[in-house]
Design an enzyme around this catalytic site. Structure first.
Site, PDB file in Angstrom:
ATOM      1  CD  GLU A 117      -5.223 -58.515  44.415  1.00  7.72           C
ATOM      2  OE1 GLU A 117      -5.773 -57.447  44.702  1.00  7.72           O
ATOM      3  OE2 GLU A 117      -4.403 -58.624  43.504  1.00  7.72           O
ATOM      4  CG  HIS A 233      -8.131 -51.097  48.632  1.00  7.74           C
ATOM      5  ND1 HIS A 233      -7.853 -51.778  49.789  1.00  7.74           N
ATOM      6  CD2 HIS A 233      -7.597 -51.826  47.626  1.00  7.74           C
ATOM      7  CE1 HIS A 233      -7.160 -52.880  49.496  1.00  7.74           C
ATOM      8  NE2 HIS A 233      -6.998 -52.927  48.187  1.00  7.74           N
ATOM      9  NE  ARG A 282     -10.276 -54.132  45.977  1.00  5.61           N
ATOM     10  CZ  ARG A 282      -9.286 -53.958  45.123  1.00  5.61           C
ATOM     11  NH1 ARG A 282      -9.318 -52.940  44.292  1.00  5.61           N
ATOM     12  NH2 ARG A 282      -8.275 -54.789  45.083  1.00  5.61           N
ATOM     13  CG  HIS A 341      -8.408 -48.509  45.351  1.00  5.45           C
ATOM     14  ND1 HIS A 341      -7.056 -48.259  45.508  1.00  5.45           N
ATOM     15  CD2 HIS A 341      -8.491 -49.694  44.684  1.00  5.45           C
ATOM     16  CE1 HIS A 341      -6.365 -49.252  44.952  1.00  5.45           C
ATOM     17  NE2 HIS A 341      -7.201 -50.120  44.429  1.00  5.45           N
ATOM     18  NE  ARG A 376     -10.364 -51.785  40.056  1.00  3.41           N
ATOM     19  CZ  ARG A 376      -9.224 -52.092  40.662  1.00  3.41           C
ATOM     20  NH1 ARG A 376      -8.319 -52.828  40.059  1.00  3.41           N
ATOM     21  NH2 ARG A 376      -8.977 -51.656  41.876  1.00  3.41           N
ATOM     22  CG  LEU A 382      -1.820 -52.854  36.968  1.00  3.42           C
ATOM     23  CD1 LEU A 382      -0.723 -53.614  37.724  1.00  3.42           C
ATOM     24  CD2 LEU A 382      -1.274 -51.508  36.510  1.00  3.42           C
TER      25      LEU A 382
END
Ligand code: SIN
Length: 530
Positions: A117, A233, A282, A341, A376, A382
């Site tokens: 990602e 996001h 991001r 997000h 982030r 997670l």
């Protein structure tokens, strides 16, 4: 009517961090109650798509050091590298523990498949069900909760963390759907309430994400930090001009497999913006899309995933969301635009979830450990929930091993507070505190929230949520107003440059006894409590 019961530990929230902590604490012998205002499944965890970023040692050339380097680079100078290193190093053990609970990841058991990602220099994201990682994590943890006969109090909104005269935690006040009050007397409360997407008109978060943990923590005397850094996001599904609420996520992992972003005139969105192009961190991609949408007067950009082999089978969640609006992921470009997000900041904690308020811990998205800084890195969340949730349980168990404090004997804490109209608040935050802010817009948002507020005792879940959103909005606006620079997810049109003065400074927010918020700064490298 009201009721009272007692526990050793009350966990607020039933996502990855909360359930990980609750299971570990229960196995350590504590009497644990998990409180959730909805059904246990209805948190942010199950909507996570991309996966868990973790270095398991089986990807040639990848190291925890490289993962840390990517995390620091994405975080815009505000990552606490010591805290981040501790969390990332604990990743393999945390993922192994999750697999031992029954979570099944894609690939062979001895060599899991990996995705990539934005901001990652390697393929290091483990995933489940293609793009349904969060759902698998939640399934496995809830199954373990049932096996362990964990006590879950569903349908109860947390109204206040109860504290004694010495400031230490005495329990939690809750209300059910009818407004009936209850009290859980306990010497330890863990906030694992997730995010703040409900501050905005459109978000990838579920409806439960109403900044409850920020508000509970502020009122209990804890400090927030970095709350101006709300991550948008880049690719939420655009489902129509007037759509509000939860927008389906279109995972960044698609770009990791070769999907490309194009504007409505057919040009690349990120060419010349960042060396990693569409796989830039991001904040960079979301800002580039926002700029392009504004320049073209468009409503969205396109994500073209038609070149990704077996795309519908490998990304079934995204394919399903696209199909619902008549888009074939395998054949059509997908309309996307940024949506709120993830909260990079939150309740200041160390990597054990300790807030500094005796008896209060926080873990997961609600907390600010220093892992995310100003932006982030994808799929680090997670992992953080698993690691810090587990460590918090150890810390709480150790803290309660000594003589127990008497947990009852505290009167209810419900007091009148400002409660804003949610629609007005969300509109004001979307206009004034989205991607691209300035002093006038932030002040206008603050004025609008204040004008839409009435002071009242919140009794129903919706009123409790509205009160929490109101306090959280003011905290975010105050922090965003004080940071007179552009950094990470915090883009200021009136201060477009990054300012060295803020290079290591995290903003902090506290609430005083008269209900006034105070903004300060702290060294980002030592933002966590000792
Ligand atoms: C995504 O799959 O793009 C979201 C993952 C994340 O937010 O970390």
């Amino acid at each position: 009517m009201s009721w009272e019961t007692s526990a050793d530990l009350v966990v607020v929230g039933s996502g990855v961090a909360g359930l990980t902590a609750a299971l570990a604490a229960r196995r350590a012998g504590l009497r644990v109650v998990v409180v959730t205002k909805d059904v246990p499944e209805e948190g942010s965890t199950r909507w996570a798509q991309g996966g868990i970023a973790v270095v398991l040692g089986d990807v040639t050339g990848d190291t925890v050091g490289a993962h840390l380097g990517d995390t620091v680079a994405a975080g815009g100078g505000l990552v606490d590298a010591v805290a981040a290193g501790a969390i990332l190093r604990a990743g393999p053990a945390a993922v192994a523990a999750l697999r031992a609970e029954g979570a099944v990841f894609d690939g062979a058991p001895e060599r899991l498949a990996r995705g990539r990602e934005g901001g990652h220099s390697a393929y290091r994201v483990v995933h489940a069900g293609g793009d349904a990682t969060g759902a698998e994590v939640e399934r496995a943890l809830l199954a373990a909760a049932r096996r362990e006969e964990l006590t879950v109090l569903a349908g109860h909104a947390a109204v206040a963390v109860l504290t004694g005269a010495d400031g230490s935690v005495r329990g939690l006040e809750v209300r059910d759907a009818d407004g009936t009050a209850g009290r859980l007397a306990a010497p330890a409360v863990l906030l694992a309430t997730g995010g703040v997407g409900g501050l905005y008109e459109t978000t990838t978060n579920p409806a439960v994400a109403t900044a409850d943990g920020w508000a509970l923590a502020l009122r209990a005397g804890a400090t927030l930090a970095d709350v101006e850094f709300v991550q948008f996001h880049p690719t939420a599904l655009f489902t129509g001009r007037s759509s509000t609420g939860r927008a389906p996520l279109v995972t960044e992992a698609l770009r990791g497999e070769g999907a490309v972003l194009r504007d409505t005139a057919g040009a690349s969105v990120t060419a010349g913006v960042h060396p990693l192009g569409d796989l830039a961190p991001r904040d960079v991609v979301a800002a580039a899309i926002t700029r392009r949408i504004s320049e073209l007067g468009a409503e969205h950009v396109w994500l073209d995933a038609t070149g990704v082999p077996d795309v519908a089978a490998r990304f079934p969640t995204v394919a399903g969301a696209c199909a619902a609006i008549g888009v074939d992921l395998a054949a059509d470009p997908v309309p996307v635009r940024p949506a709120a997000h993830y909260s990079c900041g939150g309740v200041v904690t160390d990597t054990r979830g300790c807030t500094g308020v005796p008896g209060l811990w926080a873990a997961g998205e609600v907390a600010r450990t220093g892992l995310h800084g100003a932006n982030r890195l994808a799929s680090n969340s997670l992992l953080e929930g698993l690691v810090v949730g587990g460590r918090a349980a150890e810390d709480i168990t150790a803290a309660l091993a000594g003589p127990r404090r008497l947990a009852a004997a505290v009167e209810t804490a419900t007091a009148p507070v400002p409660v804003a109209d949610r629609r007005v608040l969300q509109g004001a935050m979307t206009r004034g505190a989205g991607i691209g802010r300035d002093a006038a817009g932030l002040a206008a948002a603050s004025d609008a929230v204040e004008a839409a507020s009435a002071v009242r005792v919140p009794r129903t879940r919706a009123q409790v949520e509205d009160a929490n959103l109101t306090l959280a909005a003011h905290a975010l606006l105050a922090a965003a107003g004080s940071r007179t620079e552009t950094r990470g997810c915090h883009v200021r049109h009136d201060h477009p440059a990054t300012d060295d003065h803020w290079q290591r400074a995290s903003s902090t927010v506290v609430l005083d006894g008269d209900g006034r918020l105070h903004v300060g700064t702290t060294d980002a490298r030592h933002g966590g409590v000792a």
